[in-house]
Enzyme design. Structure first.
Site, short mmCIF file in Angstrom:
data_model
loop_
_atom_site.label_atom_id
_atom_site.label_comp_id
_atom_site.label_asym_id
_atom_site.label_seq_id
_atom_site.Cartn_x
_atom_site.Cartn_y
_atom_site.Cartn_z
CE LYS A 1 -3.85 -1.85 2.79
NZ LYS A 1 -4.91 -1.71 1.78
NE ARG B 1 -10.90 -10.23 -1.53
CZ ARG B 1 -11.38 -9.38 -2.42
NH1 ARG B 1 -11.69 -9.79 -3.63
NH2 ARG B 1 -11.57 -8.12 -2.10
N1 BES Z 1 -8.02 -3.77 4.66
C1 BES Z 1 -8.22 -3.38 3.30
C2 BES Z 1 -9.54 -2.66 3.06
C3 BES Z 1 -9.72 -1.33 3.72
C4 BES Z 1 -9.51 -0.17 3.00
C5 BES Z 1 -10.17 -1.21 5.02
C6 BES Z 1 -9.72 1.06 3.60
C7 BES Z 1 -10.37 0.02 5.62
C8 BES Z 1 -10.15 1.15 4.90
C9 BES Z 1 -8.20 -4.60 2.42
O1 BES Z 1 -7.42 -5.66 2.83
C10 BES Z 1 -7.67 -4.18 1.09
O2 BES Z 1 -6.54 -3.83 1.02
N2 BES Z 1 -8.51 -4.23 0.08
C11 BES Z 1 -8.12 -3.87 -1.22
C12 BES Z 1 -8.56 -4.99 -2.11
C13 BES Z 1 -7.98 -4.95 -3.49
C14 BES Z 1 -6.51 -5.13 -3.48
C15 BES Z 1 -8.62 -6.02 -4.31
C16 BES Z 1 -8.80 -2.55 -1.54
O3 BES Z 1 -9.92 -2.32 -1.07
O4 BES Z 1 -8.21 -1.73 -2.22
MN MN Z 2 -5.42 -5.47 2.16
#
Ligand code: BES
Ligand code: MN
Ligand code: ZN
Length: 523
Positions: A297, A371
């Site tokens: 990230k 997931r």
């Molecule tokens: N933990 C994050 C989702 C999240 C984003 C929670 C903002 C709280 C605030 C999750 O694991 C994630 O990174 N999701 C990605 C999925 C993508 C890579 C398919 C996302 O939402 O960008």
């Molecule tokens: Mn994530």
């Protein structure tokens, strides 16, 4: 179980004679009538304030208006009483316009109670005389006031090495004014609210804990210790047990961290439960920190990913409350815990992972780790046997884009989704049903495995729905299930508002408990 910082009681004596540090009254805003120069007064005292108003010789509204009170929702105006009543301070909390012919909605009361208890930090004891209905809606209104007061009084201990002289201590005790303090229904509501707010405080504490202090083994130990104290049955699977059990998803995410993953199972069985009793399973995402892994990230805001275990915290806290509230249904909680880190041993895009239910997943983005751990935990819950499966997670940024920071997304079997929405509305944790479209599933067909972890072309369209569609693969047909995506509502990074303090919110602890009551009563 940790108690809320604030303690709660009932009083039925005249509010003007209460020996407390502050008495709270409600005020409504008045929409002005057209005519000669607008409304006579923009402010309207809510019911409950009568004896205080009398002590002020009819000058209370005027004085509050002079101090700037408008009755807007959440506004708090304080007034020194200078001997007019026993308490040295009156605080008027805004309730917005007065609903015609009805008492304010429970959520209005909950937020007002939270806001005023926050604003009165520094007062030791506070009495609340808010407008409560005198009909069948009274218990729900009292519950709302009680929860709001306790949750607004929440404060995370934090890590400062010196006391902060400008920070006033949270209110120590709140007395809610009711017609009859000995009333059994009212007393039961106070007792329940204390347990429920304790659970929310516990989940907020876990979310607010620094992620270096709450890696999976430490989180599992903390949950297991609290659960054993509460009388729950506890099973903790460590990395060796996870490998032996075939939990490929949890292991894949966990393998990038030096702190190994865990799966914690907490069980509650009511005394004398029938062998064929309706069973409830709760599953919560426990990513103690989400860097994104190899698909890392951006740095900006990454610290908020300490909240990526909010689902597990909510499930653990709900289980602790279940142990005290003793509903008539068996409830089992599953908490898959892992730290999603990039390292030489981390899982990578392109990996194929065999999950607990035997399905093979092609990893395309290591940041879609939730997931992976949830699929295993949900499949395990189904293998153990359950009628209802409620899963909650900070799963997708897509939830925040679609529904914002306050409303959770719900996907699953339509009837249960509707019950989640209804329960959420009742407790002030709104949730909105979302579809699981066939074309989204088609987009997740993998060249090599049974399913891609995300859209095979990394297309972010229907991002939140991809999460739901993926998780459906790990639920057996006969199980009613709901996936509650709380990526937005689980964490509040803005200024405190209502009964929401900064940081973890405790969403959706109260929805889970409300649903368990619903299932216990209605099957
Ligand atoms: N933990 C994050 C989702 C999240 C984003 C929670 C903002 C709280 C605030 C999750 O694991 C994630 O990174 N999701 C990605 C999925 C993508 C890579 C398919 C996302 O939402 O960008
Ligand atoms: Mn994530
Ligand atoms: Zn995550």
């Amino acid at each position: 179980m940790t108690s809320p910082i604030t303690t709660l009681s009932l009083v039925d004596t005249d509010p003007a004679e209460l020996a407390v540090d502050a008495v709270v009254i409600g005020v409504h805003s008045q929409t002005g009538e057209e005519g000669d120069g607008g409304p006579a007064s923009a402010l309207l005292l809510a019911s409950g304030a009568e004896s205080i108003a009398a002590a002020f010789d009819g000058k209370l509204t005027e004085t509050l208006a002079l101090l700037g009170a408008t009755g807007g929702a959440g506004e708090v105006v304080k007034l020194a009483t200078l001997g007019t009543i026993t308490a040295p301070l009156v605080a008027a909390v805004g309730l917005g316009p007065e609903p015609t012919g009805a008492a304010p909605a429970p959520e209005t009361l909950r937020r007002a109670a939270g806001a005023v208890v926050r604003a009165l930090a520094g007062s030791g004891s506070v009495a609340l005389t808010l407008p409560l209905p005198d009909d069948g809606d009274a218990p729900a209104a009292l519950r709302a006031v009680a929860e709001g007061a306790l949750l607004g009084g929440y404060r995370f201990a934090g890590y400062k090495t010196r006391p902060q002289p400008t920070r006033r201590a949270p209110v120590a005790s709140v007395a809610v004014h009711v017609p009859d303090a000995a009333d059994a229904t009212a007393r039961a509501e106070i007792a329940r609210a204390t347990v429920v707010a304790g659970a929310v405080a516990r989940s907020r504490d876990w979310v607010n804990t620094a992620p270096n202090e709450l890696r999976p083994p430490a989180f599992a130990d903390a949950v297991a210790a609290a659960a054993r104290d509460a009388g729950l049955t506890v099973e903790v699977l460590d990395e060796a047990a996870l490998a032996a059990g075939g939990y490929g998803g949890i292991l894949a995410v966990g393998q990038g961290s030096e702190a190994p993953p865990r799966l914690v199972k907490l069980s509650y069985t009511p005394a004398g439960a029938a062998a064929d009793a309706t069973r409830v399973a709760l599953v919560g995402k426990g990513i103690t920190f989400d860097t994104g892994g190899v698909s890392i990230k951006p740095a900006q805001g990454m610290w908020e990913m300490k909240s990526d275990m909010a689902g597990a915290a909510a499930v653990a806290a709900a289980m602790l409350a279940v142990a005290e509230l003793k509903p008539a249904v068996p409830v089992t909680g599953y908490l898959p815990m892992a730290e999603n880190m990039p390292s030489g041993s981390a899982y990578r895009p392109g990996d194929v992972v065999t999950m607990f239910n035997g399905k093979r997943v092609e990893v395309l983005n290591t940041d879609a780790e939730g997931r992976m751990v949830l699929g295993d935990a949900m499949a395990r819950a189904c293998a153990d046997g359950t009628d209802y499966l409620l899963e909650t997670s900070t799963l997708t940024g897509g939830q925040v884009v679609a529904l914002g920071k306050r409303i959770a997304g719900v996907m699953g079997t339509p009837e249960l989704c509707e019950r989640v929405r209804t329960a959420g509305d009742a407790v002030g944790e709104p949730a909105w049903p979302m579809p699981l479209p066939d074309d989204v599933r088609k987009g997740m067909e993998s060249e090599v495995a049974d399913i891609s972890q995300v859209n095979a072309g990394m297309d972010r369209a229907g991002h939140m729905l991809q999460g739901g569609v993926f998780l459906r693969e790990f639920v057996t047909d006969e199980v009613a299930w709901a996936h509650i995506d709380v990526a937005g509502p689980a964490y509040h990074s803005g200024e405190p508002t209502g009964y929401w303090t900064k940081g973890g919110t405790g969403v959706p602890v109260r929805t889970l408990l409300e649903l368990i009551d619903d299932i216990a009563a209605n099957g």
